[in-house]
Design a protein around this motif. Structure first.
Motif, short mmCIF file in Angstrom:
data_model
loop_
_atom_site.label_atom_id
_atom_site.label_comp_id
_atom_site.label_asym_id
_atom_site.label_seq_id
_atom_site.Cartn_x
_atom_site.Cartn_y
_atom_site.Cartn_z
N THR A 41 0.84 -1.21 0.00
CA THR A 41 0.00 0.00 0.00
C THR A 41 0.87 1.25 0.00
O THR A 41 1.91 1.30 0.68
N ASP A 42 0.46 2.23 -0.77
CA ASP A 42 1.20 3.49 -0.86
C ASP A 42 1.17 4.23 0.50
O ASP A 42 0.10 4.35 1.12
N VAL A 43 2.33 4.68 0.96
CA VAL A 43 2.40 5.36 2.26
C VAL A 43 1.47 6.58 2.31
O VAL A 43 0.78 6.83 3.31
N GLU A 44 1.44 7.33 1.20
CA GLU A 44 0.60 8.54 1.17
C GLU A 44 -0.88 8.16 1.35
O GLU A 44 -1.62 8.79 2.11
N GLY A 45 -1.30 7.10 0.64
CA GLY A 45 -2.69 6.66 0.72
C GLY A 45 -3.03 6.12 2.09
O GLY A 45 -4.11 6.38 2.63
N TYR A 46 -2.08 5.37 2.67
CA TYR A 46 -2.29 4.81 4.01
C TYR A 46 -2.41 5.95 5.03
O TYR A 46 -3.34 5.99 5.84
N ALA A 47 -1.46 6.89 4.95
CA ALA A 47 -1.48 8.02 5.89
C ALA A 47 -2.75 8.85 5.70
O ALA A 47 -3.36 9.32 6.67
N GLY A 48 -3.16 9.01 4.45
CA GLY A 48 -4.38 9.78 4.17
C GLY A 48 -5.59 9.17 4.84
O GLY A 48 -6.41 9.87 5.46
N CYS A 49 -5.71 7.84 4.76
CA CYS A 49 -6.87 7.17 5.37
C CYS A 49 -6.75 7.08 6.88
O CYS A 49 -7.77 7.14 7.59
N CYS A 50 -5.50 6.98 7.41
CA CYS A 50 -5.32 7.07 8.88
C CYS A 50 -5.90 8.39 9.40
O CYS A 50 -6.57 8.43 10.44
N ALA A 51 -5.66 9.46 8.66
CA ALA A 51 -6.17 10.78 9.09
C ALA A 51 -7.69 10.78 9.09
O ALA A 51 -8.33 11.39 9.97
N ALA A 52 -8.29 10.10 8.11
CA ALA A 52 -9.77 10.05 8.06
C ALA A 52 -10.32 9.32 9.28
O ALA A 52 -11.30 9.76 9.89
N VAL A 53 -9.67 8.21 9.66
CA VAL A 53 -10.13 7.46 10.85
C VAL A 53 -9.93 8.32 12.09
O VAL A 53 -10.82 8.42 12.95
N SER A 54 -8.78 8.98 12.16
CA SER A 54 -8.44 9.78 13.34
C SER A 54 -9.49 10.85 13.63
O SER A 54 -9.85 11.10 14.78
N GLY A 55 -10.00 11.44 12.57
CA GLY A 55 -10.93 12.57 12.74
C GLY A 55 -12.39 12.14 12.85
O GLY A 55 -13.29 12.99 12.79
N THR A 56 -12.66 10.85 13.03
CA THR A 56 -14.05 10.39 12.95
C THR A 56 -14.59 9.91 14.30
O THR A 56 -13.97 9.08 14.97
N ASP A 57 -15.72 10.48 14.67
CA ASP A 57 -16.48 10.00 15.83
C ASP A 57 -17.95 10.04 15.44
O ASP A 57 -18.54 11.12 15.34
N LEU A 58 -18.52 8.85 15.19
CA LEU A 58 -19.88 8.78 14.65
C LEU A 58 -20.91 8.38 15.71
O LEU A 58 -22.05 8.06 15.36
N TYR A 59 -20.51 8.35 17.00
CA TYR A 59 -21.44 7.83 18.02
C TYR A 59 -22.79 8.55 17.98
O TYR A 59 -23.84 7.90 17.98
N THR A 60 -22.78 9.88 17.93
CA THR A 60 -24.07 10.60 17.99
C THR A 60 -24.90 10.37 16.73
O THR A 60 -26.06 9.96 16.84
N PRO A 61 -24.37 10.60 15.51
CA PRO A 61 -25.22 10.38 14.34
C PRO A 61 -25.68 8.94 14.17
O PRO A 61 -26.82 8.69 13.77
N VAL A 62 -24.82 7.98 14.51
CA VAL A 62 -25.22 6.57 14.33
C VAL A 62 -26.36 6.21 15.29
O VAL A 62 -27.24 5.41 14.95
N SER A 63 -26.39 6.84 16.45
CA SER A 63 -27.46 6.51 17.40
C SER A 63 -28.83 6.95 16.87
O SER A 63 -29.86 6.50 17.36
N GLY A 64 -28.83 7.79 15.84
CA GLY A 64 -30.10 8.21 15.24
C GLY A 64 -30.53 7.34 14.06
O GLY A 64 -31.61 7.53 13.51
N LEU A 65 -29.68 6.38 13.68
CA LEU A 65 -30.01 5.55 12.50
C LEU A 65 -31.11 4.54 12.82
O LEU A 65 -31.12 3.93 13.89
N ARG A 66 -32.01 4.36 11.87
CA ARG A 66 -33.04 3.31 12.00
C ARG A 66 -33.07 2.55 10.68
O ARG A 66 -33.65 3.01 9.69
N LEU A 67 -32.41 1.41 10.65
CA LEU A 67 -32.38 0.55 9.45
C LEU A 67 -31.92 -0.83 9.88
O LEU A 67 -31.34 -0.99 10.95
N PRO A 68 -32.18 -1.86 9.06
CA PRO A 68 -31.69 -3.19 9.42
C PRO A 68 -30.15 -3.19 9.49
O PRO A 68 -29.50 -2.63 8.59
N LEU A 69 -29.63 -3.78 10.54
CA LEU A 69 -28.18 -3.71 10.76
C LEU A 69 -27.67 -5.04 11.34
O LEU A 69 -28.22 -5.55 12.32
#
Ligand SMILES: O=C(O)CC1=CCC(=O)O1
Length: 265
Positions: A176-204
């Protein structure tokens, strides 16, 4: 059929679609440091008649590698672009780890596209910004190869880290390309979906690997339990990448879920 799809910012994303044109759609999103081949063994074990779309996330596999960092919103907009380019609607979206975060955020943004979710080895928030900053600094300094032992041990555990699935995961990770890996690490780092996901209503359906040290079962369950009526199962003797390591044991609960919600051909 393989096809390059252009994302909103012009990044070209490698996609692959198979199955009958009018079949119910299943979209698959892979984990950080993997690519769409992660699903190779599991797809043939799913119900026949599905139209299965998968793609390489930006910075991974055969997709373009724009300069890091990437935002989770950009990865979600990539998912929208690949789904819309293939004229799919009402998809079941299955994502693993990073792909599972994209799945959650896509459902929050575009419930018109997503009928149901399979969230495998993922959570609304994974790790801490400090952990991801350190990971980004380490790969930028010396590449992915020196990180591979630690990552493979977290993904597969001590028992399976020398097995053939681990060897394949290691090859893809270190390719995997280091730039691409680092880019996606940053996306994970900045993500906290607890509040919006608690509003989801769909089969899961939520799935965790009993031996997963990256997203252990309790962490996965915390997210799955946010959505009323969701199911949760543990794939036994599996780590962070069950579709690769235990394809039959991963495909069985997914197939049962697809049948239960009437999403079969
Ligand atoms: O790389 C890891 O250890 C865990 C991980 C977080 C997001 C992802 O896709 O993998």
């Amino acid at each position: 059929m393989r096809r390059m799809v252009e994302a909103r910012d012009g990044t070209r994303l490698a996609t692959r679609i198979a199955g009958p044109e009018n079949g119910p759609a299943l979209v698959l999103a892979h984990a950080l440091g993997t690519d769409m081949t992660l699903w190779d063994e599991a797809i043939p074990l799913l119900p026949e008649g599905l139209r299965v779309l998968r793609w390489d996330m930006r910075g991974h596999g055969g997709s373009d590698v724009p300069a890091a960092p990437y935002a989770m919103g950009t990865l979600v907009s990539d998912a929208e672009a690949v789904i819309e380019a293939h004229d799919l609607r009402e998809v079941v979206f299955a994502g693993i780890s990073l792909g599972g975060m994209v799945a959650q955020a896509l459902a929050v943004k575009r419930l018109d596209l997503v009928r149901a979710l399979v969230l495998s080895n993922t959570a609304a928030k994974i790790g801490t910004p400090k952990l991801w900053d350190e990971r980004i600094a380490a790969v930028r300094q010396s590449g992915l190869a020196p990180q591979a032992d630690a990552v493979i041990e977290r993904w597969f555990g001590p028992r399976s880290r020398m097995g053939p699935a681990a060897a394949r995961a290691r090859r893809v990770l270190t390719g995997t390309d280091v730039e691409g890996y680092a880019g996606c690490c940053a996306a994970v780092s900045g993500t906290d979906l607890y509040t919006p996901v608690s509003g989801l209503r769909l089969p899961l359906l939520g799935l965790a690997g009993s031996e997963d040290r990256s997203t252990p079962p309790d962490l996965v369950r915390e997210t799955i339990d946010l959505v009323p009526g969701s199911r949760f199962e543990i794939v036994r003797r599996a780590g962070h990448l069950p579709p690769l390591e235990r394809p039959a044991d991963w495909a069985a609960p997914v197939s049962e879920f697809l049948r239960a919600i009437g999403h079969t051909g």
